[in-house]
Design a protein around this motif. Structure first.
Motif, PDB file in Angstrom:
ATOM      1  N   GLY A  64      28.085  30.943  54.406  1.00  0.00           N
ATOM      2  CA  GLY A  64      28.501  31.316  53.256  1.00  0.00           C
ATOM      3  C   GLY A  64      29.508  31.060  52.364  1.00  0.00           C
ATOM      4  N   VAL A  82      24.845  33.445  51.894  1.00  0.00           N
ATOM      5  CA  VAL A  82      24.000  33.445  50.924  1.00  0.00           C
ATOM      6  C   VAL A  82      22.406  32.886  50.481  1.00  0.00           C
ATOM      7  CG1 VAL A  82      24.332  33.360  47.953  1.00  0.00           C
ATOM      8  CG2 VAL A  82      26.199  33.595  50.080  1.00  0.00           C
ATOM      9  N   LEU A  94      23.034  39.019  50.749  1.00  0.00           N
ATOM     10  CA  LEU A  94      23.842  39.102  51.539  1.00  0.00           C
ATOM     11  C   LEU A  94      24.290  40.513  52.183  1.00  0.00           C
ATOM     12  CD1 LEU A  94      26.393  37.258  52.201  1.00  0.00           C
ATOM     13  CD2 LEU A  94      26.923  37.806  49.613  1.00  0.00           C
ATOM     14  N   GLN A 120      21.177  38.264  45.623  1.00  0.00           N
ATOM     15  CA  GLN A 120      21.243  36.919  46.337  1.00  0.00           C
ATOM     16  C   GLN A 120      22.114  37.657  46.867  1.00  0.00           C
ATOM     17  OE1 GLN A 120      23.023  33.170  45.261  1.00  0.00           O
ATOM     18  NE2 GLN A 120      20.879  33.268  43.940  1.00  0.00           N
ATOM     19  N   ARG A 176      23.928  29.007  53.423  1.00  0.00           N
ATOM     20  CA  ARG A 176      22.862  29.785  54.000  1.00  0.00           C
ATOM     21  C   ARG A 176      23.435  30.434  54.788  1.00  0.00           C
ATOM     22  NH1 ARG A 176      18.279  27.196  50.523  1.00  0.00           N
ATOM     23  NH2 ARG A 176      18.239  28.465  48.695  1.00  0.00           N
TER      24      ARG A 176
END
Length: 139
Positions: free
Chosen positions: A26, A73, A87, A83, A23
């Motif tokens: 990415g 993400v 992002l 998502q 997260r």
């Protein structure tokens, strides 16, 4: 604590740690590399908290070393379109604000720990997270 306990605990936390790193970075490859590097740095008091802290620091180091290609993400059960939208929003945030937001909002990491990771005061981290939250909500 003996080495076998640490290895077992790290293995049990690996999925969670990889999710944190993914997260933040990415990229699954970068996340795996960050978690592996964290294992190399192990100095444990509270394994779960310490592992998450080290993974976050490795991610900060990686973000400072090279701009992330895709950013973090949010894979917390959100649809693909949500998502992707998150992002895109997170990519517009400065690194420190993005890290504060992801760690606080997705992983409920205490502000004190985030402040230690970023090398900033708790008040600065709270402000970063608040700014990021407003930015995300505003868009």
């Amino acid at each position: 604590m003996d080495d076998s306990f640490l290895a077992e605990r790290f293995a049990a936390d690996r999925v969670h740690l990889t999710a944190v790193a993914y997260r933040l970075l990415g990229s699954l490859d970068d996340a795996d590399a960050a978690v592996a590097e964290a294992w190399e740095r192990v100095r444990v008091q509270d394994p779960t908290c310490w592992f998450a802290s080290v993974v976050a620091r490795v991610c900060v180091d990686r973000l400072r070393g090279a701009p992330p290609a895709t950013g973090p993400v949010a894979g917390s059960g959100l649809s693909d379109s949500v998502q992707l939208a998150l992002l895109v929003l997170l990519e517009t945030l400065p690194e420190a604000a993005r890290l504060a937001f992801v760690l606080r909002e997705l992983f409920v990491v205490p502000y004190e720990e985030i402040a230690r990771i970023l090398g900033r005061s708790v008040a600065e981290v709270e402000e970063l997270a608040d700014d990021a939250r407003r930015h995300v909500r505003g868009r």
